[in-house]
Write a protein that holds these residues in place. Structure first.
Motif, PDB file in Angstrom:
ATOM      1  N   ILE A 133      32.796  24.060   6.502  1.00 59.80           N
ATOM      2  CA  ILE A 133      33.658  25.131   7.022  1.00 59.80           C
ATOM      3  C   ILE A 133      33.172  26.487   6.502  1.00 59.80           C
ATOM      4  O   ILE A 133      33.103  27.468   7.249  1.00 59.80           O
ATOM      5  N   GLN A 176      34.313  13.349   3.181  1.00 60.20           N
ATOM      6  CA  GLN A 176      35.390  14.312   2.906  1.00 60.20           C
ATOM      7  C   GLN A 176      34.931  15.455   1.993  1.00 60.20           C
ATOM      8  O   GLN A 176      35.336  16.599   2.175  1.00 60.20           O
ATOM      9  N   SER A 206      44.173  18.759   7.262  1.00 59.66           N
ATOM     10  CA  SER A 206      43.644  18.617   5.896  1.00 59.66           C
ATOM     11  C   SER A 206      42.183  18.182   5.958  1.00 59.66           C
ATOM     12  O   SER A 206      41.696  17.712   6.994  1.00 59.66           O
ATOM     13  N   TYR A 207      41.495  18.323   4.820  1.00 57.75           N
ATOM     14  CA  TYR A 207      40.096  17.870   4.755  1.00 57.75           C
ATOM     15  C   TYR A 207      40.023  16.365   5.034  1.00 57.75           C
ATOM     16  O   TYR A 207      39.082  15.888   5.663  1.00 57.75           O
ATOM     17  N   ARG A 208      41.016  15.659   4.567  1.00 61.59           N
ATOM     18  CA  ARG A 208      41.047  14.200   4.783  1.00 61.59           C
ATOM     19  C   ARG A 208      41.105  13.894   6.289  1.00 61.59           C
ATOM     20  O   ARG A 208      40.363  13.039   6.786  1.00 61.59           O
ATOM     21  N   ALA A 245      34.695  21.141   3.201  1.00 58.65           N
ATOM     22  CA  ALA A 245      34.922  22.541   2.800  1.00 58.65           C
ATOM     23  C   ALA A 245      33.624  23.352   2.863  1.00 58.65           C
ATOM     24  O   ALA A 245      33.625  24.505   3.313  1.00 58.65           O
ATOM     25  N   SER A 246      32.514  22.738   2.437  1.00 63.98           N
ATOM     26  CA  SER A 246      31.223  23.443   2.490  1.00 63.98           C
ATOM     27  C   SER A 246      30.822  23.721   3.929  1.00 63.98           C
ATOM     28  O   SER A 246      30.306  24.798   4.253  1.00 63.98           O
TER      29      SER A 246
END
Lengths: 188, 195
Positions: A165, A158, A146-148, A162-163
């Motif tokens: 990645i 956190q 997970s992002y966490r 996503a950015s």
């Protein structure tokens, strides 16, 4: 360290070292393509584990004994794929004679083989990305973190994972698009 | 008896299964599918905004990866819940798996909604990013995705909390609450971007 260095060589460079009789290069070559061969056997042709192991052994025996027939060192992968496919088909043909109820090969075998090839293209392109990108993409896509979890492991905010990645995926795409294709196989 | 795969059902059939008098699929499966729907919305928003948002395709790829992982958890959750209920019903009877088996099944029944909550929080985070960066026409869809994902994360965290295997001091409960909080904050941010 030596194995890590060999791992960073291109296919053509690795083949050249194998031709020169470098034993460690042979180990690295088997390591590089073992999952590829196994994936073709088990996912493409649905061979049993035992048959897949037999094909695996035979493929690398032939690679070892017939490497001098490969015309283009950079075309080792399609050559190995060709050898593996032929041996898988031989195994299935032999099996049908003694075991008519053997599992049929995947109807969409060509699609599966193409997917395997694409997966290995991606895997190779990944090795050309910076370490932080390799780690980020591996954690999210392969290890399903997970992002966490990624944020905690890499000590990054956190909200930025996503950015990051996404940017690494953009680099991966550029790398894949920039890779040359169309190498020719052996005379076989 | 062969188990029906929820993902093979038509939407109206799945909705009918949810409304049927059987215990499953229940809240966990509904939460998993809701997160999958929210992930799909994020992917759509990101793809439609790729002209002005260079990271859009990368965000869409992440959303689709999460969607593919979370959707099958609808089935996993229903199965885990059925098995836990069965183990509870037969607890103490001769031939039952005993306390160890019961505890294992209850653990699984808590682990699956925790995973669904985690995916919900991740999708809510992606939706915030989409809301901040997408083209204006898709703001509302990004905010909707965040709200759906956060709601599903909250529902899943609640299922972890009420699971009989989970006690107040349990780390899973703390994690579920933290994940739920993250998802709620993300949804609030996404909605603020739009308003």
């Amino acid at each position: 360290v030596r194995q890590a260095t060999l791992g960073s060589l291109t296919d053509a460079e690795l083949v050249r070292r194998c031709r020169a009789g470098d034993g460690a290069a042979w180990d690295a070559l088997v390591e590089r393509f073992s999952r590829y061969v196994y994936a073709i056997c088990t996912h493409g042709f649905r061979l049993s584990e035992t048959d897949a192991e037999d094909v695996f052994q035979e493929v690398f025996t032939r690679v070892y004994t017939r490497l001098d027939t490969l015309r283009d060192d950079g075309a080792i992968r399609p050559w190995i794929a060709q050898l593996t496919r032929r041996l898988c088909l031989d195994t299935l043909s032999a099996g049908k004679r003694v075991q008519p109820t053997a599992e049929p090969i995947a109807a969409d075998v060509e699609d599966v083989l193409q997917e395997i090839d694409e997966a290995f293209d991606v895997r190779e392109a990944l090795t050309e990305l910076p370490d932080h990108c390799q780690e980020m993409l591996d954690r999210f896509f392969a290890r399903d973190e997970s992002y966490r979890t990624i944020s905690a492991a890499l000590d990054l905010p956190q909200g930025t994972i996503a950015s990051r990645i996404a940017r690494c995926l953009t680099r991966l795409r550029s790398t894949l698009e920039g890779r040359s294709t169309g190498s020719r196989g052996s005379r076989e | 008896v062969r188990e029906t795969n929820y993902l093979d059902l038509k939407l109206d059939e799945f909705l009918a299964r949810i409304a049927a008098s059987d215990e499953s699929p229940g809240g966990g499966a509904a939460a998993a599918i809701t997160v999958a729907v929210a992930a799909g919305l994020v992917a759509m928003v990101a793809r439609c905004s790729h002209g002005s948002w260079p990271d859009g395709p990368g965000v869409a790829a992440q959303a689709i990866a999460i969607q593919e992982r979370v959707a099958p958890l609808a089935q996993t959750d229903a199965r885990a819940w059925d098995e836990a209920l069965g183990a509870l019903g037969s607890a103490g009877e001769p031939g039952s798996g005993g306390d160890v088996d019961l505890e294992r099944k209850l653990d699984l029944a808590a682990a699956v909604p925790l995973e669904i909550a985690r995916f919900g929080a991740d999708v809510a985070g992606l939706a915030v990013l989409a809301a901040e960066r997408c083209e204006g026409a898709y703001h509302a869809d990004a905010a909707a995705a965040a709200a759906l994902a956060a709601g599903a994360a909250r529902a899943a965290a609640h299922l972890v909390e009420v699971n009989l295997a989970v006690r107040d001091e349990d780390d899973r409960l703390k994690l579920a609450r933290a994940i739920e909080q993250e998802a709620q904050e993300a949804a609030a941010r996404a909605l603020r971007v739009v308003r």
